[in-house]
Motif scaffolding. Structure first.
Motif, PDB file in Angstrom:
ATOM      1  N   GLU A 299      -1.047  14.415   5.711  1.00  0.00           N
ATOM      2  CA  GLU A 299      -1.677  14.157   4.415  1.00  0.00           C
ATOM      3  C   GLU A 299      -0.955  14.904   3.299  1.00  0.00           C
ATOM      4  O   GLU A 299      -0.744  14.363   2.210  1.00  0.00           O
ATOM      5  CB  GLU A 299      -3.159  14.573   4.472  1.00  0.00           C
TER       6      GLU A 299
ATOM      7  N   TRP B 274       0.835  -1.206   0.000  1.00  0.00           N
ATOM      8  CA  TRP B 274       0.000   0.000   0.000  1.00  0.00           C
ATOM      9  C   TRP B 274       0.868   1.254   0.000  1.00  0.00           C
ATOM     10  O   TRP B 274       0.577   2.232  -0.699  1.00  0.00           O
ATOM     11  CB  TRP B 274      -0.943   0.030   1.201  1.00  0.00           C
TER      12      TRP B 274
ATOM     13  N   SER C 200     -11.104   8.818   8.964  1.00  0.00           N
ATOM     14  CA  SER C 200     -11.216   9.575   7.713  1.00  0.00           C
ATOM     15  C   SER C 200      -9.858   9.953   7.116  1.00  0.00           C
ATOM     16  O   SER C 200      -9.808  10.567   6.054  1.00  0.00           O
ATOM     17  CB  SER C 200     -12.024  10.860   7.947  1.00  0.00           C
TER      18      SER C 200
ATOM     19  N   ALA D 246     -11.782   4.536  -6.496  1.00  0.00           N
ATOM     20  CA  ALA D 246     -12.121   5.706  -5.689  1.00  0.00           C
ATOM     21  C   ALA D 246     -13.607   5.682  -5.348  1.00  0.00           C
ATOM     22  O   ALA D 246     -14.459   5.502  -6.219  1.00  0.00           O
ATOM     23  CB  ALA D 246     -11.777   6.980  -6.449  1.00  0.00           C
TER      24      ALA D 246
ATOM     25  N   GLY E 147      -7.071   4.348  -6.709  1.00  0.00           N
ATOM     26  CA  GLY E 147      -8.278   5.079  -7.073  1.00  0.00           C
ATOM     27  C   GLY E 147      -8.345   5.431  -8.542  1.00  0.00           C
ATOM     28  O   GLY E 147      -9.393   5.281  -9.180  1.00  0.00           O
ATOM     29  N   LYS E 148      -7.225   5.896  -9.102  1.00  0.00           N
ATOM     30  CA  LYS E 148      -7.227   6.365 -10.490  1.00  0.00           C
ATOM     31  C   LYS E 148      -7.090   5.221 -11.481  1.00  0.00           C
ATOM     32  O   LYS E 148      -7.864   5.097 -12.431  1.00  0.00           O
ATOM     33  CB  LYS E 148      -6.087   7.369 -10.697  1.00  0.00           C
TER      34      LYS E 148
ATOM     35  N   ARG F 141     -12.335   2.580   1.332  1.00  0.00           N
ATOM     36  CA  ARG F 141     -12.107   3.663   2.271  1.00  0.00           C
ATOM     37  C   ARG F 141     -10.757   4.321   1.987  1.00  0.00           C
ATOM     38  O   ARG F 141      -9.786   3.653   1.649  1.00  0.00           O
ATOM     39  CB  ARG F 141     -12.141   3.115   3.697  1.00  0.00           C
ATOM     40  N   GLU F 142     -10.732   5.644   2.111  1.00  0.00           N
ATOM     41  CA  GLU F 142      -9.483   6.372   1.901  1.00  0.00           C
ATOM     42  C   GLU F 142      -8.454   5.982   2.952  1.00  0.00           C
ATOM     43  O   GLU F 142      -8.777   5.704   4.099  1.00  0.00           O
ATOM     44  CB  GLU F 142      -9.729   7.881   1.988  1.00  0.00           C
ATOM     45  N   GLY F 143      -7.189   5.972   2.550  1.00  0.00           N
ATOM     46  CA  GLY F 143      -6.111   5.745   3.494  1.00  0.00           C
ATOM     47  C   GLY F 143      -5.935   4.278   3.846  1.00  0.00           C
ATOM     48  O   GLY F 143      -6.562   3.379   3.268  1.00  0.00           O
TER      49      GLY F 143
ATOM     50  N   HIS G 167       2.760  13.313   3.016  1.00  0.00           N
ATOM     51  CA  HIS G 167       2.826  11.849   2.905  1.00  0.00           C
ATOM     52  C   HIS G 167       3.623  11.223   4.052  1.00  0.00           C
ATOM     53  O   HIS G 167       4.459  10.340   3.852  1.00  0.00           O
ATOM     54  CB  HIS G 167       3.423  11.444   1.547  1.00  0.00           C
TER      55      HIS G 167
ATOM     56  N   GLY H 292      -6.581  10.181   5.040  1.00  0.00           N
ATOM     57  CA  GLY H 292      -6.305   9.706   3.695  1.00  0.00           C
ATOM     58  C   GLY H 292      -4.931   9.101   3.507  1.00  0.00           C
ATOM     59  O   GLY H 292      -4.610   8.612   2.417  1.00  0.00           O
TER      60      GLY H 292
ATOM     61  N   GLU I 239      -1.745   4.846  -3.568  1.00  0.00           N
ATOM     62  CA  GLU I 239      -2.303   6.084  -4.111  1.00  0.00           C
ATOM     63  C   GLU I 239      -2.741   5.925  -5.572  1.00  0.00           C
ATOM     64  O   GLU I 239      -3.470   6.768  -6.093  1.00  0.00           O
ATOM     65  CB  GLU I 239      -1.284   7.212  -3.970  1.00  0.00           C
TER      66      GLU I 239
END
Length: 454
Positions: free
Chosen positions: A294, A218, A336, A232, A226-227, A236-238, A297, A338, A223
Motif C-alpha cells: 500500500e 484503474w 480491505s 470516496a 475518490g477526490k 470499495r477501496e482498491g 504502490h 487499498g 487513485e
C-alpha cells in the motif's frame, strides 16, 4: 537466518566511493564529537558537499535530503560498507557491563545496526526533543521511511528501536547501480516478478485485451476517483482482479507486464507458505507485505489462488487451526486492501457466482485460437532461426498448444540444434519437441508452464 541484503565491500564501490567516503567521514566525526561531548552548532557542521554526477549524490539531490535524512541514510549504509565505524559505540558501561543503551545499537541476524535512538544520540541537544524529532521522521510516509525496512504491525518493535536498514533495491541503487538487480524477497512470502519481455511480446486474444483495459485504466487513474469524482466511501477501496483459465495461457506474464506498463513493482505472494500449517508468524509477515504494498504502490499477484477459496483443512490439531486462521486473515485483508491485487487460478470449473462477486474485474484466459497460436509460433521462432520446411500456419492449425507449450517445444528444438553446431531449427527437431509435449500433456505433467522437458 541472515537477511537477504548484500554486504558490500568498500573496494567494490568505485562508482560511488568519491561521494560515499566523505559522507562516512562526516558520520564518524559526529560519533566522536558526541562521545567527547563536544558542543557543535548542528549536525550540518562538516557535512560534505554533494557530488551530483555520482549515484549516491544524485539520489540525495533527487530526494531533497536534508542533514537529518542524509545522516539516517549514512547510518543505514554503515553495516554494509564500513561496519567498524560502530565499534566505538559498542564499549561497555562499567556499571552494567553492557553496551550503553543511549547509543541505540542492536544486533540483527549477527549484524550490528543503528536504530532511531542512535540517530537521536547523534543529533544531540535535548535528548527527549531529539528522540521526538526522530520518531516523527521515521513515522512519516515520505523519506526516509520509504527507503527503510519498517515493521508497522501491532506487535512491532517501537519505532525508535527498529533497525535502520535500507530496502535491498534502494541499497542496490545507491551502491551498485550498474549491476543487474536480483529478485527481492519480502520476509519469505513475497518475491518480485520481473521480465525482459515487453507488452508487444504478449500474445492474447482481442477479448482478453479488452478485459485488461479496465485494469490498466484503474492502475493509471484509480487513485483519482475518490477526490476528483467524490466517489470516496461510495466504492470499495482498491481493485481486485481474477485471472482464470487453463495453465500456460499467460496469466503470470500478463500481471508482470501490467506492472511494468504502469511503472508498478509486481510481487508474487507464496500461497503455499500462507496456507502451510508449519509456518510461524505468517499473519504478521503477511501484514508487512500488505503495508509495504500500500505504501509503495505495488501490484500484488497471488498464483494458484484456488487454495484460498477451497475447503478448509480439517482441524485435527492446533497446527491445522493455525493454517485456517492464516487463510481467513488473508481473505479479509484482500477485501480491505487499498491497492491492486490480481489472483490467478487454473481451476475454472470450481468457481461459483459468489467467488466472482469478490472481484471488480474477471479475465478469462482461454487456450489460444489458431490466429493467436500463429503469432506465438512466429514470435518464438523467427525466420532467421528456422528452415524453409517449417510451415507455421500448419503447426498453428493442427496443434492446439498453449503459449507455454510452444515455448517449451522451441526451446527443446533449439537446444538439439545447438548441440549439433547448427543455427536453424528444422521440422525434424520440432517434431520431436511436439511429440514430447503431447506425451507430457497426456501424462498430466505439463501445468502452468512450470515444467520443461528437462
Amino acid at each position: 537466518m541472515r537477511d537477504e541484503n548484500t554486504i558490500f565491500r568498500i573496494n567494490d564501490l568505485k562508482p560511488v566511493r568519491q561521494a560515499l567516503s566523505p559522507e562516512l567521514s562526516w558520520c564518524q566525526s559526529l560519533i566522536h564529537a558526541r562521545l567527547s561531548e563536544q558542543l557543535l552548532p548542528g549536525i550540518e557542521a562538516g557535512m560534505p558537499d554533494i557530488v551530483p554526477d555520482d549515484p549516491y549524490g544524485a539520489f540525495v539531490t533527487q530526494q531533497g535530503c536534508d542533514a537529518r535524512t542524509r545522516l539516517t541514510l549514512c547510518l543505514a549504509m554503515i553495516p554494509e560498507v564500513a561496519p567498524a565505524l560502530f565499534d566505538v559505540l559498542l564499549q561497555l558501561n562499567e556499571q552494567t557491563q553492557r553496551p550503553y543503551t543511549e547509543f541505540g545499537l542492536v544486533e540483527y541476524d549477527g549484524i550490528v545496526r543503528a536504530t532511531g535512538h542512535t540517530l537521536g544520540f547523534l543529533l544531540g541537544g535535548d535528548p527527549l526533543q531529539s528522540r521526538l524529532q526522530v520518531m516523527r521522521l521515521l513515522s512519516g510516509e515520505a523519506e526516509p521511511g520509504e527507503w527503510l525496512i519498517r515493521d508497522n504491525s501491532p506487535e512491532a518493535t517501537p519505532v525508535l528501536w527498529q533497525r535502520l536498514q535500507l530496502r535491498p533495491e534502494v541499497l542496490q541503487q545507491l551502491l551498485l547501480p550498474d549491476m543487474p538487480a536480483r529478485p527481492t524477497v519480502i520476509n519469505h512470502l513475497a518475491t518480485r516478478l520481473e521480465t525482459a519481455l515487453c507488452w508487444h511480446d504478449l500474445m492474447l486474444s482481442e477479448a482478453v485485451y479488452r478485459d485488461l483495459d479496465e485494469i490498466e485504466l484503474w492502475l493509471s487513474y484509480g487513485e483519482r476517483l475518490g477526490k476528483e469524482w467524490q466517489l470516496a466511501g461510495k466504492i470499495r477501496e482498491g481493485f481486485r482482479a481474477l485471472f482464470y483459465g487453463p495453465p500456460g495461457t499467460g496469466k503470470t506474464l500478463t500481471a508482470t507486464l501490467l506492472g511494468q506498463r504502469t511503472n508498478r513493482p509486481v510481487y508474487r505472494v507464496d500461497i503455499g507458505a500462507v496456507t502451510s500449517k508449519y509456518i510461524g508468524e505468517t499473519e504478521k509477515n503477511l501484514e508487512q507485505v500488505f503495508q509495504q504494498a500500500e505504501r509503495h504502490h505495488w501490484l500484488l499477484f497471488f498464483d494458484e489462488a484456488d487454495a484460498l477459496f477451497g475447503q478448509r483443512v480439517q482441524t485435527s490439531g492446533a497446527n491445522d487451526q493455525f493454517a485456517n486462521q492464516n487463510v481467513a486473515y488473508l481473505l479479509q485483508r484482500i477485501e480491505s486492501f487499498g491497492g491492486i491485487i490480481i489472483l490467478a487460478t487454473n481451476l475454472q470449473d470450481n468457481l461459483d457466482e459468489a467467488f466472482f462477486r469478490r472481484f471488480e474485474s474477471t479475465v478469462y484466459f482461454p487456450r489460444p485460437d489458431e490466429s493467436v497460436r500463429l503469432a506465438l509460433w512466429e514470435n518464438a521462432l523467427p525466420p532467421a532461426k528456422r528452415t524453409p520446411d517449417i510451415n507455421l500456419h500448419q503447426l498453428a492449425c493442427e496443434y492446439p498448444f498453449s503459449g507455454a507449450e510452444i515455448i517449451n517445444i522451441v526451446r527443446y528444438a533449439a537446444l538439439k540444434v545447438m548441440s549439433q553446431d547448427r543455427e536453424r531449427v528444422s521440422m525434424a527437431e520440432l517434431a520431436l519437441g511436439i511429440k514430447k509435449a503431447q506425451q507430457m500433456m497426456q501424462e498430466g505433467l505439463l501445468s502452468a508452464g512450470r515444467h520443461s522437458f528437462f
